[in-house]
Design a protein around this motif. Structure first.
Motif, PDB file in Angstrom:
ATOM      1  N   ASN A 155      30.906  25.274  53.533  1.00  0.00           N
ATOM      2  CA  ASN A 155      30.994  25.328  54.995  1.00  0.00           C
ATOM      3  C   ASN A 155      32.418  25.373  55.541  1.00  0.00           C
ATOM      4  O   ASN A 155      32.616  25.470  56.747  1.00  0.00           O
ATOM      5  N   LYS A 156      33.406  25.333  54.663  1.00  0.00           N
ATOM      6  CA  LYS A 156      34.802  25.445  55.108  1.00  0.00           C
ATOM      7  C   LYS A 156      35.401  26.791  54.716  1.00  0.00           C
ATOM      8  O   LYS A 156      36.627  26.947  54.716  1.00  0.00           O
ATOM      9  N   TYR A 157      34.543  27.767  54.418  1.00  0.00           N
ATOM     10  CA  TYR A 157      35.048  29.047  53.907  1.00  0.00           C
ATOM     11  C   TYR A 157      35.875  29.816  54.932  1.00  0.00           C
ATOM     12  O   TYR A 157      36.701  30.653  54.578  1.00  0.00           O
ATOM     13  N   ILE A 158      35.659  29.544  56.221  1.00  0.00           N
ATOM     14  CA  ILE A 158      36.408  30.205  57.286  1.00  0.00           C
ATOM     15  C   ILE A 158      36.317  29.330  58.540  1.00  0.00           C
ATOM     16  O   ILE A 158      35.416  28.507  58.669  1.00  0.00           O
ATOM     17  N   GLY A 159      37.250  29.518  59.472  1.00  0.00           N
ATOM     18  CA  GLY A 159      37.234  28.730  60.694  1.00  0.00           C
ATOM     19  C   GLY A 159      36.216  29.243  61.698  1.00  0.00           C
ATOM     20  O   GLY A 159      35.504  30.216  61.452  1.00  0.00           O
ATOM     21  N   HIS A 160      36.167  28.602  62.856  1.00  0.00           N
ATOM     22  CA  HIS A 160      35.243  28.999  63.930  1.00  0.00           C
ATOM     23  C   HIS A 160      36.017  29.705  65.045  1.00  0.00           C
ATOM     24  O   HIS A 160      37.177  29.365  65.297  1.00  0.00           O
ATOM     25  N   PRO A 161      35.409  30.663  65.726  1.00  0.00           N
ATOM     26  CA  PRO A 161      34.089  31.246  65.443  1.00  0.00           C
ATOM     27  C   PRO A 161      34.139  32.077  64.158  1.00  0.00           C
ATOM     28  O   PRO A 161      35.043  32.889  63.982  1.00  0.00           O
ATOM     29  N   ARG A 162      33.163  31.861  63.301  1.00  0.00           N
ATOM     30  CA  ARG A 162      33.236  32.394  61.947  1.00  0.00           C
ATOM     31  C   ARG A 162      33.299  33.918  61.873  1.00  0.00           C
ATOM     32  O   ARG A 162      34.064  34.475  61.082  1.00  0.00           O
ATOM     33  N   LEU A 163      32.490  34.590  62.682  1.00  0.00           N
ATOM     34  CA  LEU A 163      32.479  36.049  62.605  1.00  0.00           C
ATOM     35  C   LEU A 163      33.838  36.620  63.000  1.00  0.00           C
ATOM     36  O   LEU A 163      34.379  37.502  62.312  1.00  0.00           O
ATOM     37  N   VAL A 164      34.408  36.105  64.067  1.00  0.00           N
ATOM     38  CA  VAL A 164      35.714  36.577  64.535  1.00  0.00           C
ATOM     39  C   VAL A 164      36.796  36.269  63.507  1.00  0.00           C
ATOM     40  O   VAL A 164      37.629  37.119  63.169  1.00  0.00           O
ATOM     41  N   GLN A 165      36.782  35.034  62.970  1.00  0.00           N
ATOM     42  CA  GLN A 165      37.779  34.635  61.977  1.00  0.00           C
ATOM     43  C   GLN A 165      37.651  35.456  60.697  1.00  0.00           C
ATOM     44  O   GLN A 165      38.648  35.815  60.070  1.00  0.00           O
ATOM     45  N   LEU A 166      36.428  35.760  60.329  1.00  0.00           N
ATOM     46  CA  LEU A 166      36.177  36.560  59.126  1.00  0.00           C
ATOM     47  C   LEU A 166      36.695  37.982  59.315  1.00  0.00           C
ATOM     48  O   LEU A 166      37.272  38.574  58.396  1.00  0.00           O
ATOM     49  N   MET A 167      36.486  38.516  60.515  1.00  0.00           N
ATOM     50  CA  MET A 167      36.999  39.850  60.818  1.00  0.00           C
ATOM     51  C   MET A 167      38.529  39.875  60.729  1.00  0.00           C
ATOM     52  O   MET A 167      39.111  40.801  60.149  1.00  0.00           O
ATOM     53  N   GLU A 168      39.171  38.855  61.277  1.00  0.00           N
ATOM     54  CA  GLU A 168      40.633  38.796  61.252  1.00  0.00           C
ATOM     55  C   GLU A 168      41.160  38.657  59.836  1.00  0.00           C
ATOM     56  O   GLU A 168      42.130  39.328  59.450  1.00  0.00           O
ATOM     57  N   ALA A 169      40.512  37.801  59.032  1.00  0.00           N
ATOM     58  CA  ALA A 169      40.957  37.587  57.661  1.00  0.00           C
ATOM     59  C   ALA A 169      40.823  38.841  56.811  1.00  0.00           C
ATOM     60  O   ALA A 169      41.582  39.052  55.856  1.00  0.00           O
ATOM     61  N   ASN A 170      39.865  39.705  57.161  1.00  0.00           N
ATOM     62  CA  ASN A 170      39.613  40.918  56.375  1.00  0.00           C
ATOM     63  C   ASN A 170      40.085  42.191  57.078  1.00  0.00           C
ATOM     64  O   ASN A 170      39.750  43.300  56.667  1.00  0.00           O
ATOM     65  N   HIS A 171      40.861  42.004  58.158  1.00  0.00           N
ATOM     66  CA  HIS A 171      41.467  43.127  58.893  1.00  0.00           C
ATOM     67  C   HIS A 171      40.414  44.144  59.357  1.00  0.00           C
ATOM     68  O   HIS A 171      40.589  45.359  59.208  1.00  0.00           O
ATOM     69  N   ILE A 172      39.325  43.616  59.912  1.00  0.00           N
ATOM     70  CA  ILE A 172      38.270  44.464  60.471  1.00  0.00           C
ATOM     71  C   ILE A 172      38.491  44.547  61.970  1.00  0.00           C
ATOM     72  O   ILE A 172      38.547  43.528  62.655  1.00  0.00           O
ATOM     73  N   THR A 173      38.627  45.750  62.489  1.00  0.00           N
ATOM     74  CA  THR A 173      38.938  45.927  63.901  1.00  0.00           C
ATOM     75  C   THR A 173      37.811  45.443  64.813  1.00  0.00           C
ATOM     76  O   THR A 173      36.633  45.561  64.475  1.00  0.00           O
ATOM     77  N   ALA A 174      38.213  44.913  65.972  1.00  0.00           N
ATOM     78  CA  ALA A 174      37.241  44.386  66.934  1.00  0.00           C
ATOM     79  C   ALA A 174      36.984  45.374  68.067  1.00  0.00           C
ATOM     80  O   ALA A 174      36.460  45.001  69.114  1.00  0.00           O
ATOM     81  N   ARG A 175      37.332  46.643  67.877  1.00  0.00           N
ATOM     82  CA  ARG A 175      37.154  47.653  68.926  1.00  0.00           C
ATOM     83  C   ARG A 175      35.706  47.706  69.408  1.00  0.00           C
ATOM     84  O   ARG A 175      34.779  47.775  68.610  1.00  0.00           O
ATOM     85  N   ASP A 176      35.510  47.652  70.734  1.00  0.00           N
ATOM     86  CA  ASP A 176      34.211  47.714  71.407  1.00  0.00           C
ATOM     87  C   ASP A 176      33.364  46.447  71.250  1.00  0.00           C
ATOM     88  O   ASP A 176      32.291  46.342  71.846  1.00  0.00           O
ATOM     89  N   LEU A 177      33.839  45.480  70.479  1.00  0.00           N
ATOM     90  CA  LEU A 177      33.028  44.294  70.207  1.00  0.00           C
ATOM     91  C   LEU A 177      33.264  43.219  71.271  1.00  0.00           C
ATOM     92  O   LEU A 177      34.405  42.874  71.570  1.00  0.00           O
ATOM     93  N   LEU A 178      32.174  42.703  71.823  1.00  0.00           N
ATOM     94  CA  LEU A 178      32.246  41.625  72.813  1.00  0.00           C
ATOM     95  C   LEU A 178      31.758  40.324  72.186  1.00  0.00           C
ATOM     96  O   LEU A 178      30.820  40.329  71.379  1.00  0.00           O
ATOM     97  N   ASP A 179      32.376  39.196  72.566  1.00  0.00           N
ATOM     98  CA  ASP A 179      31.850  37.905  72.118  1.00  0.00           C
ATOM     99  C   ASP A 179      30.700  37.507  73.049  1.00  0.00           C
ATOM    100  O   ASP A 179      30.342  38.247  73.981  1.00  0.00           O
TER     101      ASP A 179
END
Length: 263
Positions: A155-179
């Motif tokens: 449960n400590k594999y990534i910070g919160h919010p997990r999806l956003v943090q996971l995207m940042e850690a893996n350099h996945i662009t957030a284009r068009d994505l809304l929280d």
């Protein structure tokens, strides 16, 4: 404190399901949907659904269902969507469930779509509220990628919010994505196309993450021990759980004590 054996069992179960998914990629759908805010609802109504997307993991082909597309097909002017929302939402959900019925044997990968606030139960409830007939997907066909990552990496594999943090850690662009708040604001502003684009982007992101988990290239904060489910307490818990081994351990312990006294 959670049992390390239980955590190991959950990890094995999640990994097994993941392995099954990787072996039948053509029959895997990544699903996500957007809706109005499910917070600040004093009367307890379930939030309206605005758009749904289901992406075939192998081919990348995406089936999408949205309020604005239904309105366009029905010839409903944009200004009249509010007054026709119930009918449009019902027609959208009907279209979605016809698609689901044809793909009931597929694995449906999702992110936290678990309850009446947000998830498969919420979609089913909205459909029933609007006097529609939802298709109930078997639980064995649902794969919560969010929970699976916790089971596999801890449960400590990534910070919160997990999806956003996971995207940042893996350099996945957030284009068009809304929280979540962004989607709620877009709904209030009747930005239905913007909501739909966000939903499409999220299934793309989830498919990307799924692929990295399957091929082992996903970047997280998990340690080597977290990734492999190894913890010293597992041995002690295993011995305690199996009385024969526990007894053997006791006998060995007593024997060692006697030996130390007399020899």
């Amino acid at each position: 404190m959670p049992s390390e054996l239980k955590k190991l069992e959950r990890r094995k179960k999640a990994q097994k399901h993941l392995d099954e998914i990787s072996g039948r990629e053509e029959h895997v759908l990544v699903v996500h949907y957007s809706c109005e805010s499910f917070y600040d609802r004093p009367e307890g109504q379930t939030p309206r659904v605005t758009s749904i997307a289901a992406r075939n993991y192998a081919s990348g082909q995406t089936a999408s269902f949205s309020i604005h597309k239904i309105a366009e097909l029905k010839g409903v002017p944009f200004a009249d969507i509010d007054s026709e929302y119930d009918k449009l939402e019902k027609d959208m959900l009907k279209e979605f469930y016809e698609f689901m019925d044809k793909h009931k044997s597929y694995d449906w990968v999702h992110w936290n779509m678990r309850d009446i606030n947000y998830g498969f139960p919420a979609l089913e409830h909205r459909c029933r509220v609007l006097k529609g007939k939802p298709v109930e997907l078997d639980e064995s066909r649902k794969f919560d990628l969010s929970r699976a990552l916790v089971s596999i990496f801890g449960n400590k594999y990534i910070g919160h919010p997990r999806l956003v943090q996971l995207m940042e850690a893996n350099h996945i662009t957030a284009r068009d994505l809304l929280d979540g708040p962004g989607e709620a604001a877009a709904f209030e502003n009747k930005e239905f196309v913007k909501l739909h684009q966000s939903t499409l982007r999220k299934v793309d992101v989830l498919a990307n993450i799924l692929g990295r988990v399957i091929d082992g290239s996903i970047k997280t904060n998990a340690t080597w021990r977290d990734k492999h489910g190894i913890h010293p307490k597992i041995i002690l818990e295993f011995i305690a759980k199996h009385w024969a081994l526990s007894l053997l351990a006791s006998v060995v312990g007593i024997g060692s004590g006697i030996y130390s006294v007399f020899f």
